[in-house]
Design an enzyme around this catalytic site. Structure first.
Site, PDB file in Angstrom:
ATOM      1  N   VAL B  33       0.613  -2.405  -3.067  1.00 56.27           N
ATOM      2  CA  VAL B  33      -0.418  -3.064  -3.878  1.00 56.27           C
ATOM      3  C   VAL B  33      -0.346  -2.527  -5.303  1.00 56.27           C
ATOM      4  O   VAL B  33      -0.371  -3.293  -6.272  1.00 56.27           O
ATOM      5  CB  VAL B  33      -1.825  -2.865  -3.271  1.00 56.27           C
ATOM      6  CG1 VAL B  33      -2.885  -3.519  -4.151  1.00 56.27           C
ATOM      7  CG2 VAL B  33      -1.889  -3.429  -1.867  1.00 56.27           C
ATOM      8  N   ASP B 146      -8.849  -5.243  -1.981  1.00 52.54           N
ATOM      9  CA  ASP B 146      -9.388  -5.576  -0.657  1.00 52.54           C
ATOM     10  C   ASP B 146     -10.877  -5.284  -0.519  1.00 52.54           C
ATOM     11  O   ASP B 146     -11.351  -5.050   0.600  1.00 52.54           O
ATOM     12  CB  ASP B 146      -8.634  -4.820   0.456  1.00 52.54           C
ATOM     13  CG  ASP B 146      -7.221  -5.337   0.616  1.00 52.54           C
ATOM     14  OD1 ASP B 146      -7.021  -6.547   0.436  1.00 52.54           O
ATOM     15  OD2 ASP B 146      -6.322  -4.527   0.902  1.00 52.54           O
TER      16      ASP B 146
END
Lengths: 263, 263
Positions: B33, B146
Site C-alpha cells: 500500500v 482501509d
C-alpha cells in the site's frame, strides 16, 4: 539482477476525492465562480456557508430553498474563518491523545467546527491574498480562484452519473479540452450504459456478501471475501452488470464461494 | 417566475487535484500500500519521506535510485510528523499578515516545512489510529488506509497519458469496477488518439498567444484572449488537435483574432 528504473512519469497531479459529507465549507464570494463551487460542494453533501455582499440569482434561489447552511450578506471579516470554532486551538495542542474523551474533542473540532475547505472567489486581489494568508496562518485548506500559486488544490471537469464520477484534468494545460473530452468522449460512452445500475448491483452484492452470505471480520474471512468479490466482478462484463437486477445478484450469491458456470 | 429547484444530486465526492509539486509528504509504512501511495506521489513530483522498519523490494529500489527524499528504517515516532518544521506554530499564529516578511515566513512553513499530506499504511490499527489523532491535533491532512472514517480524502483509479489524467470513482461502492472502467472503457478510447500531442498543441497555442500574439494583462485583453482561445479550441475536433504540429498552430495563430476558414 539488473536494477531497472521504475517507469514513473512526473508532472502530474495527485487526484483525490475530498471528503466533505456533513462538513462545513466556507465560500467567500457569491458570483458565478462562487456558484460553481457551491454546486460542487452540494453534490458532495457539504454544509455550505457563503459570505458575500451580493449573490447571483441562482445563489439567491439556493438561499430561499434553504440549500445553504448560512448566508452572510456583507463584506468578509477575518473572524469568518473561525465562525464555528468553539474549542481553542491552543487547548487542542496539549490534549493527551490516549484519553478517548480528548479524541472526541479533536474529532468534534475537525468534523464539526473547523472549515474543511475555504474557497475564495472574489475579484479584489488584495483582499483575496490577505484571506489566503489568514487561512494558512490558521492551517486551513484553501483555493483562491484564478491564482494557482495560492491554491492547495485545483478543480477539474467532472462527469457524473449516479455514484460514478470521472474527473478529467490536463494539469492546467487546457481546461477547455477537458470539457470537450467530457462532453464528446466520456459522456457518449456512458450514455448507452446503465452504469448507475451496475454500481448499485455491485454495491448490493458487496454489502449482502458481507452481512449475510459470508460475515466475519477475521483476517482469513475478509481476505477470502475480497478475493471472491474481485473474481466475480471480473467474471461478468461491465455491460452484464448494467443489465442485471437484485434477483440475479441473489442467484449469483447463492453459489458462493463458487463462481457461476459460464452460460 | 417559477422557482425551480436546481438539479443537484448529492452523495458524490469532491474530486480535486491536490498540489504537491516539491512539497513534503510523509508515508508511514513500506509495504504494497505504501508503494502504491509513493507511486502516486512521485507522479505528482512530491518530495517523499518514508518511515518504515521494513521496505518492500520496489521501495528498496527507489531508495537506491534516490527517488525518495528521505527513508527512516525504524518504527514511527511522534516527532516524525514535524520532522522538517523549524518555525514554531505558536509563533505563526501571532504574525502580522500585512508585513511581507511575515507572509514569507508563513509561505515557507506551508510549502517547505509542514507535511502537505500524511499517508498511514500500516497494519497495526492501534498505532495507526494514534497517528491519525496526532495528525489532526497538528492540523495535518491525513489518509489512513482501509479506514474510511479516518481519512480526509480517498484515492481512486487514475488513467494517465502524458498531461492527461482521468480519475474514476464509484464513491466507494465498487473500487474493482473503477479499475475495469479504466482498463476496458477509458484506456481503449485513448489508445487510438495521440492525446498527449493534442494537449501539447493546445498548451503551446495558449502560451504563445499570451506571450507573443496578444500580450497584455488588462481586463479587456485577457477577456478577448480567453474568448478566442475557447472558440478556437472548439473549432477543431479532438482528433484534429491530436494530429497537428507546432507549424500548424503557428499558422492558426497568424490569423488571430480571426478564426480559420473551414476547409
Amino acid at each position: 539482477m539488473q536494477q531497472d528504473a521504475p517507469v514513473i512519469q512526473g508532472g502530474g497531479s495527485l487526484m483525490i476525492s475530498w471528503q466533505v459529507t456533513n462538513q462545513r465549507v466556507l465560500v467567500i464570494g457569491g458570483g458565478n465562480v462562487g456558484l460553481s463551487r457551491v454546486n460542487h460542494l452540494l453534490e458532495a453533501d457539504a454544509k455550505v456557508t457563503v459570505v458575500s455582499k451580493e449573490l447571483c440569482p441562482e445563489l439567491e434561489k439556493y438561499e430561499a430553498l434553504q440549500l445553504l447552511e448560512c448566508v452572510e450578506k456583507r463584506e468578509y471579516k477575518d473572524s469568518d474563518l473561525q465562525m464555528y470554532e468553539t474549542t481553542k486551538r491552543e487547548q487542542m495542542m496539549t490534549l493527551d491523545l490516549e484519553d478517548d474523551e480528548n479524541r472526541k474533542i479533536i474529532d468534534d473540532f475537525e468534523k464539526n467546527q473547523k472549515f474543511a475547505l475555504v474557497l475564495i472567489c472574489i475579484n479584489e486581489h488584495k483582499i483575496a491574498r490577505h484571506i489566503y494568508f489568514k487561512c494558512k496562518q490558521l492551517g486551513l485548506v484553501v483555493n483562491l480562484a484564478d491564482d494557482p500559486q495560492h491554491c492547495d488544490f485545483y478543480f477539474g471537469s467532472v462527469y457524473r452519473r449516479g455514484a460514478l464520477q470521472i474527473m478529467i484534468s490536463t494539469n492546467g494545460k487546457s481546461p477547455r479540452l477537458c470539457n470537450r473530452i467530457k462532453n464528446f468522449k466520456i459522456k457518449p460512452m456512458f450514455e448507452s450504459l446503465d452504469i448507475a445500475n451496475a454500481i448499485d448491483n455491485l454495491g448490493y452484492m458487496r454489502s449482502t456478501l458481507r452481512s449475510k452470505v459470508d460475515p466475519g471480520e477475521d483476517r482469513k474471512t475478509v481476505k477470502e471475501r475480497m478475493h471472491w468479490n474481485r473474481q466475480i466482478t471480473d467474471f461478468f462484463s461491465i455491460e452484464d452488470w448494467c443489465e442485471m437486477d437484485h434477483d440475479k445478484i441473489d442467484a449469483i450469491l447463492s453459489k458462493f464461494p463458487e463462481l457461476p458456470t459460464p452460460e
